[in-house]
Every structure is written in C-alpha cells, then in structure tokens.
Design a protein around this motif. Structure first.
Motif, PDB file in Angstrom:
ATOM      1  N   VAL A 186       0.805  -1.212   0.000  1.00 14.55           N
ATOM      2  CA  VAL A 186       0.000   0.000   0.000  1.00 14.55           C
ATOM      3  C   VAL A 186       0.842   1.266   0.000  1.00 14.55           C
ATOM      4  N   TYR A 221      -3.227  -1.598  -2.740  1.00 15.71           N
ATOM      5  CA  TYR A 221      -4.027  -0.372  -2.762  1.00 15.71           C
ATOM      6  C   TYR A 221      -3.094   0.826  -2.878  1.00 15.71           C
ATOM      7  N   ARG A 239      -6.101   5.179  -6.479  1.00 14.01           N
ATOM      8  CA  ARG A 239      -7.091   4.201  -6.937  1.00 14.01           C
ATOM      9  C   ARG A 239      -6.699   3.596  -8.281  1.00 14.01           C
ATOM     10  N   HIS A 295      -5.061   0.686  -8.617  1.00 12.16           N
ATOM     11  CA  HIS A 295      -5.365  -0.737  -8.547  1.00 12.16           C
ATOM     12  C   HIS A 295      -5.724  -1.085  -7.108  1.00 12.16           C
ATOM     13  N   ASN A 296      -6.653  -2.015  -6.941  1.00  6.28           N
ATOM     14  CA  ASN A 296      -7.083  -2.443  -5.625  1.00  6.28           C
ATOM     15  C   ASN A 296      -7.334  -3.937  -5.645  1.00  6.28           C
ATOM     16  N   GLU A 300     -10.301  -3.230   1.403  1.00  6.31           N
ATOM     17  CA  GLU A 300      -9.753  -1.873   1.357  1.00  6.31           C
ATOM     18  C   GLU A 300      -9.237  -1.462   2.734  1.00  6.31           C
TER      19      GLU A 300
END
Length: 636
Positions: free
Chosen positions: A256, A299, A303, A305-306, A310
């Motif tokens: 992340v 993440y 935004r 790619h996720n 979340e």
C-alpha cells in the motif's frame, strides 16, 4: 486439500489416493474453504493454483510437507495415560536403567512438546553429564523421530546479510531476516527462527526478494502472543507469517506504499492480524490500517489498482495547534509502533514525537524532540536526546506528552529501554566509547558504567542493525558491546558491577538478551549464542560461504541421490562441506553425507527439530552417516 504442479516422488493421482486414504478431501479448485495447497516440486512457477492460494491467504505447503504428512506415525486418539511429568522424571535421574524403563513404558502418544520436551531435554542433558549418552537418550530420540522430528541446519544456498532481528515476547525465540545475495534482487532471503536455549535453528521460510532493507529498523516484528511474525518484504510490502508453521506463504500481505526504494514503515497490531503502514493519502494524517489475515491487499490512494479488502484510512484532521507547530498540514510516521493496549500508535517523524488514537488517527499529543525517540516496553514513557553542547535528555509521559521531571545534561548516544519489575529503566550508550549511563523511568540518573563501548551504537535512523546494549529480561543485568570486540555483562543493582567479559565474532554489531540467560551476538553474516554468565557457546554460525567442491564429499552442489532425494549441502567449521537429504523425510530422514567420524562437528550444526519449535541434539540418536553421494544412493 489441493495438489498443485507435478511431484518427483509419484503421480498426483497416486498421492491423491494416499491422502484420501488418510481421510483428506482432495479437490481441484482453490477457495477459502481449502485447508492447504501442496506446491509441486517440478520447478514450474508461477503455478496458477499457488497464486490463487496466495491471493486468498490459503496455506501453501512445500512438497516435502506432503511426504512428511504421509510418513509420520500419527498420534493415537484417546490416549489413556499422561506422559511422565517432572516429578516422575526427577525421581529416576540418577538411575539410567530406571529412566529407560520409565520412557519405554510411557505413552508417547500423550507427549506434548510444549509441555514435555523442555524438561525431558534438560533431564537428559544432566544424565549425559554424569553417565554419557545412554539408551534412554536413544529411545527418546527414536520416539521423537516417529512423531515427525526432522533434521535441520541453518545454511542456505541463497540469502545475504542479516537485515533485522527480534526476540519473541517470551524471549525464547529469535527471528532473523536476511536480504538477498548481492546483485540478486529477484532471489530470496530467509526468515529464520532460532531457539535461544539451544542456539539452534528450528524453522526457516524462504521470502521472495528477502527481508527488510539495509539500515532500516523494525522490519521484523512479533505479535503480542508470539504466534505471528510480520516482515517488511518485497521492498514495499508487509506480510505476516506463522514462525513455527510449514506454510511458505503469509497469512496476508499488504502493498500500500508509494513504491519508493525502501522498506515499508509499519507497526504490527498486538493481535498480529493487521498493521498500520505509512503511505500517502488524501487525509492529513498519512497512513492506513491494512488487514494481514485475508490474503493479498494492494491499494494506493490514486485508486490505480485495488486487490483484497480496502485499508482503513486515518481520517481525523490534524488539530490546528499541531499544524501551527509543524508548519505543515500533513503528518506521517517515520518510525512507529502499535501500543500494547491496541488503541494507540506511538512514534516520531524526524524531530516530532506523537501519539495517535485509533481507529481514526486523532492526534493525542505532539512534542518537538529534535532527536530520535525511544518508547519504554510498557508504553508509559518516551525518551529523547536533544542535540546540543551538552545534549539534553528528556523523559516524557507517553499518555500526555509532558516531560517527567527536569531534563538532564547527557552526552550524545543511543537510547535503550528495559523493564525492572513494574518500572522502566533507560540505558544511554555514549558515543565514541564514552560508557553507559543508566536512568530510572523518571529520568533520574542512577549511575555511569565505565565501559569502553563500541563506536557502532545505532544512534541514527539508518543504523538499524546496530544494537550495542541489551537488558536482561528482569532488568537486573545488562550487556554492552565494547570497542575491542567483547561484550561486557554488568549487574545493575544498587551498586553496579561487571560480572563477565565474553569474546564476540569479528564484526558483531548487535547483542540481544533472551530467556534462560542466553545472549545472541549478531553481525552482518555471523550469529553466536552464548550463556551470559558462564560464557558457554551454544551455537556459532558464519554465513555466506561459497560451496567448495574441492572440500566436499558431494559430486556437485545439487548432487542427485536417488528418486526424490537431492543433497542439501552445508559447511562444517573447517569449511568441509557435508550434506543431508532434501527432503529429509522417509527413508532419508537420518541420512548425512560426511567424510570420517565427525559427529561432534555435525552436532554443532545439525539438530533434530520437533514441531518447528524445539531442537534436540543429534548425538542422542542414530544417524545414517555415509561417505559419498554414491553410498547415499545405495542406502536409499
């Protein structure tokens, strides 16, 4: 269970039948209801089923674990008798024949390693001192092998320097993380778990791209109950592994961060199931809380790619007073830890120390410290050295951010908290060999220790591998690395006194004090376990040696033996190379390829490991020692 890939031993269809015969349900598709995916050993990677298991957080086990599962004699249901306890064992400690009879009559199906192995091992060590290795030693070893004890050594054909290390909360285990070999970023570096009491490796997991980052701190972290280990890995990711398990993949991982060339800054939650990770976001308090028990989480705040659940953002705005102090509308931790109460983050960003409440990130307090901050183990105190001539030591109340007592003049150095009963103690290792100053939790100076301390004191952020001081767990003793390559042990009661001086391997840069009075002395590629008070060396290892075929009984480094077995090479003290089988299961469980009678040297490297938690001396049982790969193949 799911079988992925192909296997050297036999066909997947045959393995499926054997698993079904043992009571397992074998399915083709990976889902969250699957208990394990066995990864074939045909060298095909990535295998789609393995990738899906990693995404979902389903355990992936190596092919050798499948073979061991089918080979081990399983514990009988409904055991009618308990294994002999401490009192029964002590009653026969001076009578080897009575001890043998007791162990012969014991119900080994009731044997629980966590409860029974340490006292049995300690008793047999005493018996060995008085009577040598007896039939009782050999019987106990044979029974442990029947329940799945495995030969293990710590040497790998991959991996670079030690990047980080951490003791388990109980102090009985050391987790070490190594980076990749030089110029091999796409390689692997191992997470290795060591039993402090014996100085032996009990488990190892290959980590793609290695563990940590040069100079970075806190890249290896334990959960509060000691059942999980979190690693900064794959440069920007954080993952959580079972330190005592067979699974090769993490429970979950989080990618992340903003993709910089450095390890992720993170703090593992006490439950080991999530972590705070510093990252950019649209909020004023940077960072998020990501799940680490639900497979992959990917993440970024753009935004782009996720994947997976979340992360939770820290949405509370910064107080106006904090913005005015910071001259900034943003705050992010550079170093951080999750408080034991589960509700706070404690850390600093350069010159600023702060405490944030979870889950929203409300800033409880902010203080200008200028220098690095260290937090006491009980989360009640923080200490900082403000640079100057002289520098000033301030101890803060971690609940309010207010100073506790007056600041004191203190020569520059590194800060090291410990606990003595319910109170914290602080050691300051002074730079340039200036000794050690000891303070109580209120910032009161207790005394100065005249030690010519090492110059590598871990004073700065990127000195993460340097740990010059270690508190004994009860806080009554301390150990300090010296400038001339020793470690001094001091009694730290009302009147301090030096009680020992021990040699260290060249290049030692860290000392850690675990349970049972054992020190771990760590260098870039050295690791020694030594009894703090007697000086007895329990384990001594040097890594990074290149395989030398001229000093080996092996045909080559990856010598083929027979069928499913290959040779796994390791060096002895004189750099002679020996080997065990890979995998060391079934008919090759006790196979060792070594020239001559080298049992004592092998005993210093190899150990039987039980449940990936405990080690057991190889000298107490039988080994199939042969002189060549040809002899090994014939034996198999």
């Amino acid at each position: 269970m799911v079988l992925a890939g192909r296997y050297r031993t036999e066909s997947a269809a045959r393995l499926k039948m054997r698993l079904q015969g043992a009571g397992a349900e074998v399915v083709d598709e990976v889902s969250r209801s699957v208990d394990a995916v066995f990864d074939g050993d045909d060298g095909t990677y990535p295998n789609e089923r393995v990738l899906e298991a990693e995404r979902l957080g389903v355990p992936v086990l190596a092919a050798e674990e499948l073979l061991a599962l089918l080979a081990v004699r399983r514990r009988r249901a409904g055991a009618s008798r308990a294994f002999p306890g401490h009192t029964a064992l002590e009653a026969v400690r001076d009578d080897p024949e009575a001890l043998l009879a007791l162990l012969q009559d014991a119900d080994w199906s009731a044997f629980e390693p966590e409860r029974d192995l340490p006292p049995l091992r300690a008793l047999l060590a005493t018996v060995e001192e008085r009577h040598g290795v007896t039939e009782a030693h050999r019987l106990a070893t044979a029974r442990l092998r029947e329940r799945g004890a495995r030969l293990r050594h710590p040497y790998t054909t991959f991996g670079g320097d030690f990047q980080d290390y951490a003791l388990s909360p109980c102090g009985r285990y050391l987790a070490t993380g190594r980076g990749t070999s030089q110029d091999d970023y796409d390689g692997t570096g191992p997470l290795q778990v060591w039993e402090m009491a014996t100085g032996r490796l009990v488990n190892g997991i290959d980590i793609p791209h290695g563990v940590g980052w040069p100079g970075h701190r806190d890249t290896v972290q334990w959960s509060a109950d000691g059942t999980r280990v979190a690693l900064a890995c794959r440069t920007n990711s954080v993952g959580v592994w079972d330190p005592f398990g067979a699974r090769t993949n993490p429970y979950g991982s989080a990618d992340v961060t903003d993709g910089k060339d450095s390890a992720a800054t993170f703090a593992l939650a006490p439950d080991g199931r999530r972590a705070y990770v510093t990252m950019g976001s649209e909020h004023e308090v940077m960072g998020c809380v990501a799940a680490l028990d639900q497979g992959e989480v990917r993440y970024d705040h753009y935004r782009l790619h996720n994947v997976g659940p979340e992360p939770g953002m820290l949405t509370e705005p910064l107080p106006d007073e904090a913005k005015e102090q910071l001259k900034n509308d943003e705050f992010a931790f550079r170093r951080v830890r999750w408080a034991r109460d589960g509700g706070r983050l404690l850390g600093h960003d350069g010159p600023w120390a702060a405490v944030l409440d979870l889950p929203d990130g409300r800033m409880r307090w902010l203080a200008l410290t200028i220098g690095p901050v260290e937090w006491s183990p009980d989360d009640r105190r923080a200490a900082a050295l403000r640079p100057g001539r002289p520098s000033r030591l301030t101890v803060f109340d971690a609940g309010t951010g207010l100073p506790v007592g007056d600041s004191a003049d203190q020569a520059e150095g590194s800060l090291h908290w410990g606990m003595r009963g319910a109170g914290a103690r602080l050691a300051v290792v002074v730079k340039d060999g200036g000794g050690v100053d000891v303070y109580d939790e209120h910032g009161y100076h207790e005394y100065h220790l005249p030690i010519t301390s090492t110059k590598r004191i871990g004073e700065y952020f990127y000195d993460g591998q340097q740990r010059p001081w270690a508190w004994e767990p009860a806080g009554e003793f301390g150990a300090c690395l010296t400038a001339d390559g020793r470690v001094e042990v001091w009694s730290l009661g009302d009147v301090p006194a030096r009680v020992g001086s021990l040699g260290t391997p060249e290049g030692t840069q860290a000392v850690l004090w675990g349970a049972d009075g054992v020190l771990a002395l760590i260098g870039a590629r050295t690791l020694r376990f030594v009894a703090a008070f007697s000086g007895a060396v329990l384990g001594d290892f040097t890594f990074g040696r290149s395989f030398d075929s001229g000093r080996s009984v092996l045909d080559d480094e990856f010598a083929s033996l027979r069928g499913m077995f290959r040779a796994q090479a390791f060096p002895l003290a004189d750099s002679t190379w020996c080997a065990i089988a890979d995998p060391a299961v079934g008919p090759a469980a006790a196979l060792v390829i070594a020239d001559g009678d080298r049992l004592d040297e092998l005993d210093a490297v190899l150990a039987w490991t039980v449940d990936r938690r405990f080690s057991w001396p190889i000298r107490w049982g039988h080994l199939d020692i042969v002189a060549s790969t040809g002899a090994a193949a014939a034996l198999l």
